[in-house]
Motif scaffolding. Structure first.
Motif, PDB file in Angstrom:
ATOM      1  N   GLY A   9       1.866   4.279   8.182  1.00 42.84           N
ATOM      2  CA  GLY A   9       1.636   3.513   7.186  1.00 42.84           C
ATOM      3  C   GLY A   9       2.851   2.573   6.855  1.00 42.84           C
ATOM      4  O   GLY A   9       3.815   2.526   7.380  1.00 42.84           O
ATOM      5  N   GLY A  10       2.781   1.704   6.055  1.00 44.38           N
ATOM      6  CA  GLY A  10       3.725   0.779   5.457  1.00 44.38           C
ATOM      7  C   GLY A  10       3.378  -0.727   5.062  1.00 44.38           C
ATOM      8  O   GLY A  10       2.025  -0.879   4.496  1.00 44.38           O
ATOM      9  N   LEU A  11       4.189  -1.617   4.896  1.00 43.95           N
ATOM     10  CA  LEU A  11       3.652  -2.829   4.254  1.00 43.95           C
ATOM     11  C   LEU A  11       2.771  -3.453   4.979  1.00 43.95           C
ATOM     12  O   LEU A  11       1.994  -4.111   4.522  1.00 43.95           O
ATOM     13  CB  LEU A  11       5.193  -3.948   4.364  1.00 43.95           C
ATOM     14  CG  LEU A  11       4.841  -5.299   3.721  1.00 43.95           C
ATOM     15  CD1 LEU A  11       4.573  -5.266   2.111  1.00 43.95           C
ATOM     16  CD2 LEU A  11       6.230  -6.162   3.714  1.00 43.95           C
ATOM     17  N   GLU A  12       2.590  -3.837   6.323  1.00 44.12           N
ATOM     18  CA  GLU A  12       1.618  -4.386   6.909  1.00 44.12           C
ATOM     19  C   GLU A  12       0.383  -3.678   7.124  1.00 44.12           C
ATOM     20  O   GLU A  12      -0.666  -3.964   7.014  1.00 44.12           O
ATOM     21  CB  GLU A  12       2.016  -4.813   8.164  1.00 44.12           C
ATOM     22  CG  GLU A  12       3.228  -5.818   8.377  1.00 44.12           C
ATOM     23  CD  GLU A  12       3.780  -6.518   9.769  1.00 44.12           C
ATOM     24  OE1 GLU A  12       2.933  -5.971  10.769  1.00 44.12           O
ATOM     25  OE2 GLU A  12       4.476  -7.105   9.759  1.00 44.12           O
ATOM     26  N   LEU A  13       0.449  -2.202   7.200  1.00 44.46           N
ATOM     27  CA  LEU A  13      -0.640  -1.418   7.615  1.00 44.46           C
ATOM     28  C   LEU A  13      -1.438  -0.917   6.260  1.00 44.46           C
ATOM     29  O   LEU A  13      -2.311  -0.506   6.216  1.00 44.46           O
ATOM     30  CB  LEU A  13      -0.138  -0.157   8.371  1.00 44.46           C
ATOM     31  CG  LEU A  13       0.372  -0.313   9.821  1.00 44.46           C
ATOM     32  CD1 LEU A  13       0.908   0.759  10.530  1.00 44.46           C
ATOM     33  CD2 LEU A  13      -0.845  -0.746  10.874  1.00 44.46           C
ATOM     34  N   GLY A  14      -0.503  -0.893   5.127  1.00 43.35           N
ATOM     35  CA  GLY A  14      -1.076  -0.468   3.965  1.00 43.35           C
ATOM     36  C   GLY A  14      -0.747   1.256   3.880  1.00 43.35           C
ATOM     37  O   GLY A  14      -0.281   1.652   5.147  1.00 43.35           O
ATOM     38  N   ILE A  15      -0.836   2.005   2.822  1.00 43.95           N
ATOM     39  CA  ILE A  15      -0.597   3.453   2.941  1.00 43.95           C
ATOM     40  C   ILE A  15      -1.804   4.280   2.732  1.00 43.95           C
ATOM     41  O   ILE A  15      -1.604   5.396   2.616  1.00 43.95           O
ATOM     42  CB  ILE A  15       0.556   3.625   1.794  1.00 43.95           C
ATOM     43  CG1 ILE A  15      -0.122   3.473   0.501  1.00 43.95           C
ATOM     44  CG2 ILE A  15       1.572   2.967   2.180  1.00 43.95           C
ATOM     45  CD1 ILE A  15       0.932   3.812  -0.588  1.00 43.95           C
ATOM     46  N   GLY A  16      -3.036   3.690   2.964  1.00 46.73           N
ATOM     47  CA  GLY A  16      -4.195   4.418   2.540  1.00 46.73           C
ATOM     48  C   GLY A  16      -4.443   5.516   3.681  1.00 46.73           C
ATOM     49  O   GLY A  16      -4.756   6.626   3.364  1.00 46.73           O
ATOM     50  N   HIS A  17      -3.877   5.598   4.813  1.00 45.00           N
ATOM     51  CA  HIS A  17      -4.211   6.559   6.017  1.00 45.00           C
ATOM     52  C   HIS A  17      -3.236   7.447   5.554  1.00 45.00           C
ATOM     53  O   HIS A  17      -3.507   8.832   5.659  1.00 45.00           O
ATOM     54  CB  HIS A  17      -3.414   6.097   7.392  1.00 45.00           C
ATOM     55  CG  HIS A  17      -4.385   4.905   7.970  1.00 45.00           C
ATOM     56  ND1 HIS A  17      -5.895   5.313   8.352  1.00 45.00           N
ATOM     57  CD2 HIS A  17      -4.207   3.660   8.125  1.00 45.00           C
ATOM     58  CE1 HIS A  17      -6.197   3.922   8.954  1.00 45.00           C
ATOM     59  NE2 HIS A  17      -5.337   2.866   8.388  1.00 45.00           N
ATOM     60  N   SER A 175      -0.019  -1.452  -1.313  1.00 46.05           N
ATOM     61  CA  SER A 175       0.466  -2.503  -0.743  1.00 46.05           C
ATOM     62  C   SER A 175      -0.292  -3.674  -0.996  1.00 46.05           C
ATOM     63  O   SER A 175      -1.461  -3.489  -0.404  1.00 46.05           O
ATOM     64  CB  SER A 175       1.163  -2.472   0.747  1.00 46.05           C
ATOM     65  OG  SER A 175      -0.031  -2.172   1.569  1.00 46.05           O
ATOM     66  N   ASP A 176       0.159  -4.869  -1.388  1.00 46.63           N
ATOM     67  CA  ASP A 176      -0.614  -6.003  -1.698  1.00 46.63           C
ATOM     68  C   ASP A 176      -0.773  -6.899  -0.546  1.00 46.63           C
ATOM     69  O   ASP A 176       0.233  -8.183  -0.672  1.00 46.63           O
ATOM     70  CB  ASP A 176      -0.193  -6.552  -2.937  1.00 46.63           C
ATOM     71  CG  ASP A 176      -1.199  -7.956  -3.562  1.00 46.63           C
ATOM     72  OD1 ASP A 176      -2.326  -8.095  -2.568  1.00 46.63           O
ATOM     73  OD2 ASP A 176      -0.869  -8.506  -4.548  1.00 46.63           O
ATOM     74  N   VAL A 177      -0.923  -6.702   0.758  1.00 48.13           N
ATOM     75  CA  VAL A 177      -0.894  -7.226   2.022  1.00 48.13           C
ATOM     76  C   VAL A 177      -1.323  -8.963   1.970  1.00 48.13           C
ATOM     77  O   VAL A 177      -0.785  -9.645   2.723  1.00 48.13           O
ATOM     78  CB  VAL A 177      -1.349  -6.496   3.011  1.00 48.13           C
ATOM     79  CG1 VAL A 177      -0.876  -5.137   3.283  1.00 48.13           C
ATOM     80  CG2 VAL A 177      -3.015  -6.505   2.933  1.00 48.13           C
ATOM     81  N   THR A 178      -2.321  -9.158   1.005  1.00 50.11           N
ATOM     82  CA  THR A 178      -2.763 -10.432   0.921  1.00 50.11           C
ATOM     83  C   THR A 178      -2.269 -11.082  -0.308  1.00 50.11           C
ATOM     84  O   THR A 178      -2.812 -12.330  -0.583  1.00 50.11           O
ATOM     85  CB  THR A 178      -4.352 -10.504   1.084  1.00 50.11           C
ATOM     86  OG1 THR A 178      -4.767  -9.747  -0.067  1.00 50.11           O
ATOM     87  CG2 THR A 178      -4.670 -10.079   2.340  1.00 50.11           C
ATOM     88  N   ASN A 179      -1.313 -10.643  -1.010  1.00 48.67           N
ATOM     89  CA  ASN A 179      -0.653 -11.380  -2.192  1.00 48.67           C
ATOM     90  C   ASN A 179      -1.754 -11.672  -3.376  1.00 48.67           C
ATOM     91  O   ASN A 179      -1.936 -12.896  -3.886  1.00 48.67           O
ATOM     92  CB  ASN A 179       0.062 -12.611  -1.761  1.00 48.67           C
ATOM     93  CG  ASN A 179       1.038 -13.053  -3.144  1.00 48.67           C
ATOM     94  OD1 ASN A 179       1.630 -12.278  -3.888  1.00 48.67           O
ATOM     95  ND2 ASN A 179       1.189 -14.395  -2.862  1.00 48.67           N
ATOM     96  N   THR A 180      -2.710 -10.832  -3.457  1.00 48.21           N
ATOM     97  CA  THR A 180      -3.718 -11.087  -4.269  1.00 48.21           C
ATOM     98  C   THR A 180      -3.572 -11.092  -5.808  1.00 48.21           C
ATOM     99  O   THR A 180      -4.169 -11.682  -6.718  1.00 48.21           O
ATOM    100  CB  THR A 180      -5.099 -10.033  -3.953  1.00 48.21           C
ATOM    101  OG1 THR A 180      -5.225 -10.383  -2.533  1.00 48.21           O
ATOM    102  CG2 THR A 180      -6.246 -10.314  -4.902  1.00 48.21           C
ATOM    103  N   THR A 181      -2.606 -10.139  -6.187  1.00 48.41           N
ATOM    104  CA  THR A 181      -2.207  -9.759  -7.558  1.00 48.41           C
ATOM    105  C   THR A 181      -1.950 -10.775  -8.496  1.00 48.41           C
ATOM    106  O   THR A 181      -2.731 -10.965  -9.412  1.00 48.41           O
ATOM    107  CB  THR A 181      -1.364  -8.737  -7.673  1.00 48.41           C
ATOM    108  OG1 THR A 181      -1.782  -7.532  -6.901  1.00 48.41           O
ATOM    109  CG2 THR A 181      -1.133  -8.225  -8.992  1.00 48.41           C
TER     110      THR A 181
END
Length: 336
Positions: A9-17, A175-181
């Protein structure tokens, strides 16, 4: 008995796993099992997963070979994989090295070679899996949804209903990987709501979020990685969310939401939610501001969503998976 969990997990992968696998890690720890994470991302694992787990940093160049070598060296009886990198060849090698191999796989990208397959997504029963050797035990659908303990409890409690709405929540996951917020916050412009904007541990857009909060006419609370996220969800009258783990947590909390499929692997979840009328879904061609306003003003819509959530989520998915794993191990020992 020893359990190995293969997840990154991490910034690019997200932490869902890491979040999902942590549910099983906690359950094993409660029963006295030794649990070790086998990972290429030790720092996120340390940040997200239970403090009582051990962490083994894999050889980045040869993670599959290193995983199998570790299993054989330690005599680990149970291995759980929640990692897209573990392809069919890797699954076959791991399955041959341990007594019970559990794969969390949410699509058909890899032919399976495992004892138990877990897909707790709403669309889980629709996936047409292929497998090698013996057919796995199938743990698919919402009855096998992995929820953190606090959300397991929320799923069993009555919903805190309030009309007109006073509070809202926005979260794009860990993690907001697509800067959507930042852009999505503008949908609350002019609404008489107090909005918690959740900034997950993997966010790197805090400055942009802060700037939007100062410019948009709404009462925003910027909250970094709150330990009381479940309580904030439960006390919110509506939400805006991605379709990762947090979408299911909102179901458990009974919070109606507008959903945004922010990455490709969330689109299937979004379609399933929309088909079962569980969400106000947004795509690139839709007006997020309009959807948020409708959900805010239409109490009948919000009430209908809440009632549907209550009917389909019971919070016992992790326990069902744990019992399947334990039964598999017992069955293997009896055969021996």
């Amino acid at each position: 008995m020893r359990v190995g969990i293969r997840a990154d997990g991490g910034l690019e992968l997200g932490i869902g796993h890491l979040v999902r696998s942590s549910v099983l890690a906690n359950r094993f720890l409660e029963e006295g099992y030794d649990v070790t994470y086998l990972t290429k991302t030790p720092e996120p694992v340390a940040d997200v997963c239970p403090s009582a787990v051990d962490i083994y940093s894999l050889n980045i160049r040869h993670p599959h070979e290193d995983t199998v070598a570790w299993i054989e060296e330690t005599g680990t009886e149970i291995v759980v994989s929640d990692c897209y990198d573990v392809d069919t060849a890797a699954q076959e090698a791991i399955a041959g090295a341990t007594e019970c191999f559990v794969v969390l796989q949410y699509d058909d990208r890899h032919e399976l070679c495992c004892d138990i397959l877990v897909n707790g997504h709403l669309f889980g029963p629709e996936v047409e899996y292929r497998w090698r050797g013996s057919e796995p035990t199938w743990c698919v659908g919402l009855e096998y949804l992995l929820l953190r303990e606090e959300f397991q409890e929320l799923a069993k409690q009555p919903v805190n209903w309030r009309d007109p709405p006073e509070t809202a929540l926005m979260t794009m996951g860990g993690s907001d990987v697509t800067n959507t917020t930042p852009a999505a916050m503008c949908a609350f412009d002019g609404l008489d709501l107090e909005v918690d904007v959740i900034i997950g541990p993997g966010y790197d857009n805090r400055d942009q979020i802060t700037n939007v909060a100062a410019e948009v006419s709404c009462r925003f609370n910027l909250v970094e990685n709150p330990p009381d996220l479940s309580a904030r969800m439960a006390s919110s009258d509506l939400a805006v969310s991605g379709f990762g783990t947090t979408a299911y947590e909102l179901l458990a909390a009974g919070t109606p939401f507008v959903g945004i499929p922010v990455v490709d692997n969330q689109k299937r979840t979004a379609r399933a939610f929309k088909e079962q009328r569980l969400v106000k879904t947004v795509t690139n061609d839709d007006n997020l501001e309009e959807k948020v306003r409708i959900l805010t003003e239409d109490s009948k819509c919000r009430r209908s969503l809440v009632e549907r959530y209550d009917a389909i989520i019971d919070g016992d998915g992790g326990e069902r998976i744990f019992e399947e794993i334990r039964s598999n191990v017992v069955g293997t020992h009896q055969k021996q």
